[in-house]
Design an enzyme around this catalytic site. Structure first.
Site, short mmCIF file in Angstrom:
data_model
loop_
_atom_site.label_atom_id
_atom_site.label_comp_id
_atom_site.label_asym_id
_atom_site.label_seq_id
_atom_site.Cartn_x
_atom_site.Cartn_y
_atom_site.Cartn_z
N GLU A 1 0.86 -1.19 0.00
CA GLU A 1 0.00 0.00 0.00
C GLU A 1 0.89 1.23 0.00
OE1 GLU A 1 -0.76 -2.24 2.63
OE2 GLU A 1 -2.60 -3.11 1.78
N TYR B 1 8.06 2.33 -7.41
CA TYR B 1 7.45 1.00 -7.54
C TYR B 1 7.09 0.70 -8.99
CZ TYR B 1 7.05 1.44 -2.43
OH TYR B 1 7.32 1.62 -1.10
C1 LIG Z 1 10.27 6.67 -1.83
C2 LIG Z 1 11.74 6.59 -1.43
C3 LIG Z 1 12.00 5.25 -0.72
C4 LIG Z 1 12.59 6.63 -2.73
O1 LIG Z 1 13.96 6.41 -2.39
P1 LIG Z 1 15.15 7.06 -3.23
O2 LIG Z 1 16.42 6.42 -2.77
O3 LIG Z 1 15.09 8.53 -3.18
O4 LIG Z 1 14.79 6.58 -4.71
P2 LIG Z 1 15.81 6.28 -5.90
O5 LIG Z 1 16.90 7.30 -5.90
O6 LIG Z 1 16.22 4.85 -5.85
O7 LIG Z 1 14.88 6.55 -7.16
C5 LIG Z 1 14.36 5.48 -7.93
C6 LIG Z 1 13.22 6.02 -8.79
O8 LIG Z 1 12.13 6.40 -7.96
C7 LIG Z 1 11.49 7.56 -8.52
N1 LIG Z 1 11.65 8.70 -7.60
C8 LIG Z 1 12.37 8.72 -6.44
N2 LIG Z 1 12.23 9.93 -5.85
C9 LIG Z 1 11.43 10.67 -6.64
C10 LIG Z 1 10.91 11.99 -6.55
N3 LIG Z 1 11.22 12.80 -5.51
N4 LIG Z 1 10.08 12.42 -7.53
C11 LIG Z 1 9.76 11.62 -8.57
N5 LIG Z 1 10.23 10.34 -8.72
C12 LIG Z 1 11.05 9.88 -7.76
C13 LIG Z 1 12.18 7.82 -9.83
O9 LIG Z 1 11.51 7.04 -10.81
C14 LIG Z 1 13.56 7.27 -9.57
O10 LIG Z 1 14.25 6.92 -10.74
P3 LIG Z 1 15.25 8.00 -11.43
O11 LIG Z 1 16.12 8.54 -10.33
O12 LIG Z 1 15.97 7.16 -12.42
O13 LIG Z 1 14.35 9.04 -12.00
C15 LIG Z 1 12.18 7.80 -0.53
O14 LIG Z 1 11.74 8.99 -1.14
C16 LIG Z 1 11.64 7.75 0.89
O15 LIG Z 1 12.26 7.16 1.78
N6 LIG Z 1 10.48 8.40 1.12
C17 LIG Z 1 9.91 8.50 2.46
C18 LIG Z 1 9.40 7.17 2.95
C19 LIG Z 1 8.32 6.62 2.02
O16 LIG Z 1 7.45 7.33 1.55
N7 LIG Z 1 8.38 5.29 1.80
C20 LIG Z 1 7.42 4.58 0.96
C21 LIG Z 1 6.31 4.09 1.80
S1 LIG Z 1 5.13 3.15 0.84
#
Ligand SMILES: CC(C)(COP(=O)(O)OP(=O)(O)OC[C@H]1O[C@@H](n2cnc3c(N)ncnc32)[C@H](O)[C@@H]1OP(=O)(O)O)[C@@H](O)C(=O)NCCC(=O)NCCS
Length: 154
Positions: free
Chosen positions: A106, A118
């Site tokens: 979710e 995702y």
């Molecule tokens: C969601 C989360 C885990 C992503 O982690 P991250 O290490 O920043 O992500 P990545 O660098 O591996 O990015 C992978 C892809 O995700 C997407 N993405 C990540 N951050 C993004 C942003 N701020 N806006 C748009 N797309 C994003 C992109 O598709 C990205 O690929 P790209 O860099 O080639 O464009 C991080 O933002 C987080 O910890 N958020 C808070 C906790 C949370 O919401 N967890 C999910 C609960 S369901």
């Protein structure tokens, strides 16, 4: 080192610190133990020397061939560096190795970064749960990943 490794109880204080940093309703250290035993699995990018918060982690509960992602988090100062993708990919690989074929999760409908992450790994939206989240109240998308249809590559 930013390579995900299998989550063990030794990592839990640092992972609980990451939970507190990222979520309004964080998982406690004792709740996270679930991910270190038979019905769960987890991966972590542990803290470096001098840090007390995990860099990133992901958890999943498993029942037979079905997994359910509990949470994914990356330390705010380390986002957009590929850690989130590395953690989810490692989690799916570990799940697949234990015979999991379908993984659900979710996610808040407003959480564009997580939804984009995702989708890039092959998850598809299969439903919505009304008012699933509190603090603030919000709907959730239910997303599903199926092993044979995904390559784990973007
Ligand atoms: C969601 C989360 C885990 C992503 O982690 P991250 O290490 O920043 O992500 P990545 O660098 O591996 O990015 C992978 C892809 O995700 C997407 N993405 C990540 N951050 C993004 C942003 N701020 N806006 C748009 N797309 C994003 C992109 O598709 C990205 O690929 P790209 O860099 O080639 O464009 C991080 O933002 C987080 O910890 N958020 C808070 C906790 C949370 O919401 N967890 C999910 C609960 S369901």
């Amino acid at each position: 080192m930013n390579n995900p490794t299998a989550l063990t109880e030794a990592h839990l204080p640092a992972v609980a610190a990451l939970e507190r940093l990222c979520f309004a309703e964080p998982w406690s250290e004792s709740a996270l133990k679930l991910l270190c035993h038979k019905t769960g699995l987890g991966v972590v990018i542990p803290p470096e020397e001098g840090e007390d918060t995990a860099r990133a982690y992901g958890g999943m509960t498993v029942v037979l061939d079905e997994g359910s992602i509990t949470n994914i988090a990356v330390r705010p100062d380390l986002r957009r560096l590929g850690l989130g993708r590395a953690v989810v990919t490692a989690l799916l690989e570990r799940a697949k190795a234990t015979g999991v074929t379908d993984v659900y999760l979710e996610v808040r409908v407003s959480n564009e970064p997580a939804i984009a992450l995702y989708r890039s790994l092959g998850f598809e939206t299969v439903g919505t749960r009304k008012n699933f989240y509190k603090l603030p109240t919000e709907d959730a998308y239910v997303m599903k990943w199926h092993a044979s249809e995904s390559t784990n590559e973007k």
